[in-house]
Scaffold this motif. Structure first.
Motif, PDB file in Angstrom:
ATOM      1  N   LYS A 165       0.867  -1.208   0.000  1.00 46.31           N
ATOM      2  CA  LYS A 165       0.000   0.000   0.000  1.00 46.31           C
ATOM      3  C   LYS A 165       0.889   1.239   0.000  1.00 46.31           C
ATOM      4  O   LYS A 165       1.774   1.379   0.837  1.00 46.31           O
ATOM      5  CB  LYS A 165      -0.926   0.011   1.214  1.00 46.31           C
ATOM      6  N   SER A 187       5.384   1.603  -0.140  1.00 46.07           N
ATOM      7  CA  SER A 187       4.971   0.190  -0.117  1.00 46.07           C
ATOM      8  C   SER A 187       6.149  -0.760   0.127  1.00 46.07           C
ATOM      9  O   SER A 187       5.930  -1.949   0.365  1.00 46.07           O
ATOM     10  CB  SER A 187       4.309  -0.177  -1.448  1.00 46.07           C
ATOM     11  N   ASN A 224      -3.464   0.909  -3.259  1.00 48.33           N
ATOM     12  CA  ASN A 224      -3.216  -0.427  -2.733  1.00 48.33           C
ATOM     13  C   ASN A 224      -2.948  -1.393  -3.894  1.00 48.33           C
ATOM     14  O   ASN A 224      -3.834  -1.610  -4.742  1.00 48.33           O
ATOM     15  CB  ASN A 224      -4.407  -0.898  -1.903  1.00 48.33           C
TER      16      ASN A 224
END
Length: 228
Positions: A165, A187, A224
C-alpha cells in the motif's frame, strides 16, 4: 393951528401869550422837587415806606392758588389669583435617644468564640467560547463524474510478487488539478511507489473548500497494490 385931540378912554389889556411846552415841563419838575423836599422834612415819606413794606412782606406769605388737579381715571380691578393650597410636609417625630451599650460584660454573661463571617463564594464565570472555525471539506477523487482509471500494476512487480500500500500526498488546486505530489508512506517497492505517483498526478479531483469557498489543499491518496 389946531391941537391934536387926546382920548381919555382906557386901553384894552394886551393878550397873554401861552406858556411854551418847555416852560411847563420845567415848572412841573421844579414843583416835584419842592414837594419831595417838603415831604422829607415832614416825615410823610417814612410813613409811606412803613405802610408799603408790610404790605409787600404780607404778599410774600400768601400762598399762590393751588393748581387745578385733574381727576385720575379709576384703575381696573386686579383679578384675584387663587392660591393653591401648599401641602405641608409631614412632621417627623423627634429622634429618640439611643441606648449606649455598656462595654463592661456582665459577670453572668456566657463567653464564646466569635466566628468571623465566611467570605462570599466566588461567582463562576462561564468561559467565552471561541467562534467555531469554518467548515473544511477535503478534496476527493472518488466522484463518479471524474472517471479516474485504476492504477496500472507493473508487470515485473507481478512476476516478482511485489505488493503493498502506497500513500501519496498530493497538492490539489482550486481547479481540481494535481499540482505536485510526494510519497507519504512507501509500499517497500520502488516500482509500486513510482506507479502510484504517476497515477495520482493524472487523476482529476474535487477541490477542497473552506467555508464553502474552494481552496488549494494537500490531500492523501491511498493506492493499494494487491496480487489476485
Amino acid at each position: 393951528m389946531t391941537a391934536p385931540a387926546f382920548s381919555s378912554a382906557p386901553r384894552p389889556p394886551a393878550p397873554r401869550q401861552p406858556l411854551s411846552r418847555n416852560a411847563v415841563i420845567a415848572l412841573t419838575v421844579v414843583g416835584l422837587h419842592v414837594g419831595f423836599i417838603w415831604a422829607l422834612q415832614s416825615g410823610l415819606l417814612m410813613r409811606a415806606a412803613e405802610i408799603v413794606v408790610p404790605a409787600e412782606v404780607l404778599a410774600q406769605f400768601i400762598d399762590p392758588p393751588a393748581p387745578k388737579v385733574e381727576p385720575v381715571p379709576p384703575t381696573p380691578p386686579t383679578p384675584t389669583v387663587q392660591k393653591k393650597p401648599v401641602a405641608k410636609a409631614p412632621v417627623q417625630p423627634a429622634p429618640q435617644p439611643l441606648a449606649i451599650k455598656d462595654p463592661t460584660p456582665s459577670p453572668n454573661a456566657p463567653t464564646g468564640v466569635v466566628t468571623p463571617p465566611l467570605p462570599p463564594a466566588p461567582v463562576a464565570v462561564a468561559p467565552v467560547a471561541p467562534p467555531a472555525p469554518a467548515a473544511v471539506q477535503l478534496p476527493s477523487s472518488d466522484a463518479d463524474y471524474l472517471q479516474n482509471p485504476k492504477p496500472p500494476y507493473p508487470p515485473i512487480s507481478k512476476r516478482l510478487g511485489e505488493q503493498g500500500k502506497v500513500i501519496v500526498r498530493v497538492l490539489i488546486g482550486v481547479d481540481g488539478q494535481a499540482q505536485k505530489s510526494e510519497i507519504q508512506k512507501s509500499s517497500g517497492f520502488d516500482r509500486l511507489d513510482q506507479a502510484a505517483v504517476a497515477t495520482v498526478m493524472r487523476w482529476r479531483y474535487v477541490p477542497g473548500k473552506r467555508g464553502g469557498v474552494p481552496e488549494t489543499m494537500w490531500f492523501n491518496v491511498p493506492i493499494n497494490f494487491v496480487l489476485e
